[in-house]
Design a protein around this motif. Sequence first.
Motif, mmCIF file in Angstrom:
data_model
loop_
_atom_site.group_PDB
_atom_site.id
_atom_site.type_symbol
_atom_site.label_atom_id
_atom_site.label_comp_id
_atom_site.label_asym_id
_atom_site.label_seq_id
_atom_site.Cartn_x
_atom_site.Cartn_y
_atom_site.Cartn_z
ATOM 1 N N ASP A 251 0.852 -1.196 0.000
ATOM 2 C CA ASP A 251 0.000 0.000 0.000
ATOM 3 C C ASP A 251 0.884 1.242 0.000
ATOM 4 O O ASP A 251 1.414 1.640 1.042
ATOM 5 N N PHE A 252 1.057 1.850 -1.160
ATOM 6 C CA PHE A 252 1.898 3.034 -1.269
ATOM 7 C C PHE A 252 1.459 3.878 -2.463
ATOM 8 O O PHE A 252 0.767 3.406 -3.374
ATOM 9 N N TYR A 253 1.848 5.143 -2.426
ATOM 10 C CA TYR A 253 1.659 6.053 -3.554
ATOM 11 C C TYR A 253 3.042 6.530 -3.968
ATOM 12 O O TYR A 253 3.830 6.988 -3.137
ATOM 13 N N PHE A 254 3.357 6.411 -5.256
ATOM 14 C CA PHE A 254 4.683 6.801 -5.735
ATOM 15 C C PHE A 254 4.549 7.763 -6.907
ATOM 16 O O PHE A 254 3.737 7.560 -7.809
ATOM 17 N N GLU A 255 5.354 8.808 -6.869
ATOM 18 C CA GLU A 255 5.426 9.728 -7.987
ATOM 19 C C GLU A 255 6.884 10.061 -8.271
ATOM 20 O O GLU A 255 7.683 10.268 -7.356
ATOM 21 N N LEU A 256 7.210 10.059 -9.552
ATOM 22 C CA LEU A 256 8.550 10.410 -10.013
ATOM 23 C C LEU A 256 8.469 11.776 -10.677
ATOM 24 O O LEU A 256 7.704 11.968 -11.621
ATOM 25 N N LEU A 257 9.240 12.715 -10.183
ATOM 26 C CA LEU A 257 9.145 14.099 -10.642
ATOM 27 C C LEU A 257 10.506 14.618 -11.074
ATOM 28 O O LEU A 257 11.516 14.349 -10.418
ATOM 29 N N PRO A 258 10.547 15.393 -12.183
ATOM 30 C CA PRO A 258 11.819 16.017 -12.570
ATOM 31 C C PRO A 258 12.141 17.185 -11.647
ATOM 32 O O PRO A 258 11.274 17.993 -11.333
ATOM 33 N N ASN A 259 13.356 17.229 -11.197
ATOM 34 C CA ASN A 259 13.799 18.320 -10.340
ATOM 35 C C ASN A 259 14.277 19.462 -11.237
ATOM 36 O O ASN A 259 15.401 19.455 -11.735
ATOM 37 N N ILE A 260 13.394 20.437 -11.468
ATOM 38 C CA ILE A 260 13.680 21.527 -12.414
ATOM 39 C C ILE A 260 14.119 22.760 -11.643
ATOM 40 O O ILE A 260 13.388 23.272 -10.799
ATOM 41 N N GLU A 261 15.321 23.201 -11.925
ATOM 42 C CA GLU A 261 15.857 24.390 -11.276
ATOM 43 C C GLU A 261 16.290 25.405 -12.335
ATOM 44 O O GLU A 261 16.966 25.046 -13.301
ATOM 45 N N PHE A 262 15.890 26.632 -12.150
ATOM 46 C CA PHE A 262 16.308 27.707 -13.048
ATOM 47 C C PHE A 262 17.188 28.674 -12.258
ATOM 48 O O PHE A 262 16.841 29.056 -11.136
ATOM 49 N N ASN A 263 18.302 29.076 -12.883
ATOM 50 C CA ASN A 263 19.098 30.110 -12.229
ATOM 51 C C ASN A 263 18.585 31.493 -12.639
ATOM 52 O O ASN A 263 17.767 31.628 -13.545
ATOM 53 N N GLN A 264 19.069 32.513 -11.989
ATOM 54 C CA GLN A 264 18.575 33.870 -12.219
ATOM 55 C C GLN A 264 18.821 34.328 -13.651
ATOM 56 O O GLN A 264 18.011 35.046 -14.246
ATOM 57 N N GLU A 265 19.924 33.867 -14.225
ATOM 58 C CA GLU A 265 20.262 34.278 -15.601
ATOM 59 C C GLU A 265 19.252 33.723 -16.597
ATOM 60 O O GLU A 265 18.821 34.409 -17.529
ATOM 61 N N GLN A 266 18.835 32.465 -16.392
ATOM 62 C CA GLN A 266 17.821 31.867 -17.297
ATOM 63 C C GLN A 266 16.477 32.553 -17.153
ATOM 64 O O GLN A 266 15.773 32.768 -18.144
ATOM 65 N N LEU A 267 16.112 32.895 -15.922
ATOM 66 C CA LEU A 267 14.816 33.554 -15.710
ATOM 67 C C LEU A 267 14.774 34.932 -16.349
ATOM 68 O O LEU A 267 13.781 35.332 -16.968
ATOM 69 N N SER A 268 15.851 35.712 -16.243
ATOM 70 C CA SER A 268 15.864 37.082 -16.796
ATOM 71 C C SER A 268 15.923 37.068 -18.307
ATOM 72 O O SER A 268 15.381 37.944 -18.978
ATOM 73 N N SER A 269 16.552 36.026 -18.914
ATOM 74 C CA SER A 269 16.646 35.959 -20.377
ATOM 75 C C SER A 269 15.429 35.315 -20.995
ATOM 76 O O SER A 269 15.234 35.369 -22.217
ATOM 77 N N GLY A 270 14.596 34.672 -20.161
ATOM 78 C CA GLY A 270 13.394 34.006 -20.677
ATOM 79 C C GLY A 270 13.695 32.728 -21.414
ATOM 80 O O GLY A 270 12.914 32.273 -22.231
ATOM 81 N N ALA A 271 14.846 32.122 -21.135
ATOM 82 C CA ALA A 271 15.230 30.867 -21.795
ATOM 83 C C ALA A 271 14.586 29.691 -21.087
ATOM 84 O O ALA A 271 14.877 29.418 -19.931
ATOM 85 N N PHE A 272 13.666 29.028 -21.811
ATOM 86 C CA PHE A 272 12.983 27.852 -21.244
ATOM 87 C C PHE A 272 13.174 26.671 -22.177
ATOM 88 O O PHE A 272 13.232 26.855 -23.376
#
Length: 311
Positions: free
Chosen positions: A290-311
């Motif tokens: 009896d368990f619930y399992f989820e596999l999730l990608p660990n997505i991290e953006f640095n400040q440079e990617q956020l300011s440039s809008g690079a996704f």
Amino acid sequence: MHRKKRTLKREKSAMTVSLYGNLLFVFLELAMAIHTGSQAVLLDAVYDGIEFFMLLPSVLLIPLLYKPSNEKHPFGYMQIETVFLVVKGVTMTAATIGLITNNINLLLHGGRTVAFDTVAYFELFACVLGVAVALYLRRKNKNLNSPLITVEMEGWQIDSAVSLGMAAAFFLPALVPFPWFRPVTPYLDQIIAIVLSMIMLPMPIRTVITGLRDLMLIPPEAETVEDIRRIVEHALEAYAYCDIQHEIVRTGRKLWISTYITLDQDRVSLRHFQIAQARCIEALSQKYSDFYFELLPNIEFNQEQLSSGAF
């Protein structure tokens, strides 16, 4: 749905047998404790009495444990089971400490002689009956893996071992009919009761500690966490990742496992991710029911990617 109904019915049936078994023991042990004046038998009667009154609501509780989670109850109703086990553990701990105190008081006031042979034969009968109920619960729980049934089964196993030990101890006056042993006889019943209480005490304390950890959503014991980590990481060996983290909590009988994986590559294939999650679930199901399992990608953006809008 049909499988859940069958499982619920089997679990409730097993708990009902344990319930009636406890009721029978309570009547027999109370009658024997009154007849012989034995504190050791009274200890058994108190334990089984607590078991009986705690089992009554647990049988009614079982259908709730099979209800699905929803927005109001994201973890389902599993924590109700944990609360119930904590209350039971606290009650049994308090009763045990009270019995130890009472028997120490009797020891200090000269002890008490009881009908040792009568108690010994009664405890042999209790041992046989306890073994029969424990074997029945083990067979019923083979495919259920129910914490409630597991706790009951362990309780019956301990009761059987205790009854066998009590029978051997109460046969001592007949087996050791020597003058040097006679001064010990009035204290034998209280000594047995205190020793049994000390042996039993760690079990309800452990139940309380485990239950409180689950209620506070603290990760389960280190052995369980390490075992889950090993199974999941072995299932993901074929995938290129640079880091993996696990969040594991337990509510009642259910484990909630979230694994965050940091991949070496920038692109993620949804199909491959689904396959990886399925492999982890299949591997975990070999050990945990009896368990619930989820596999999730660990997505991290640095400040440079956020300011440039690079996704």
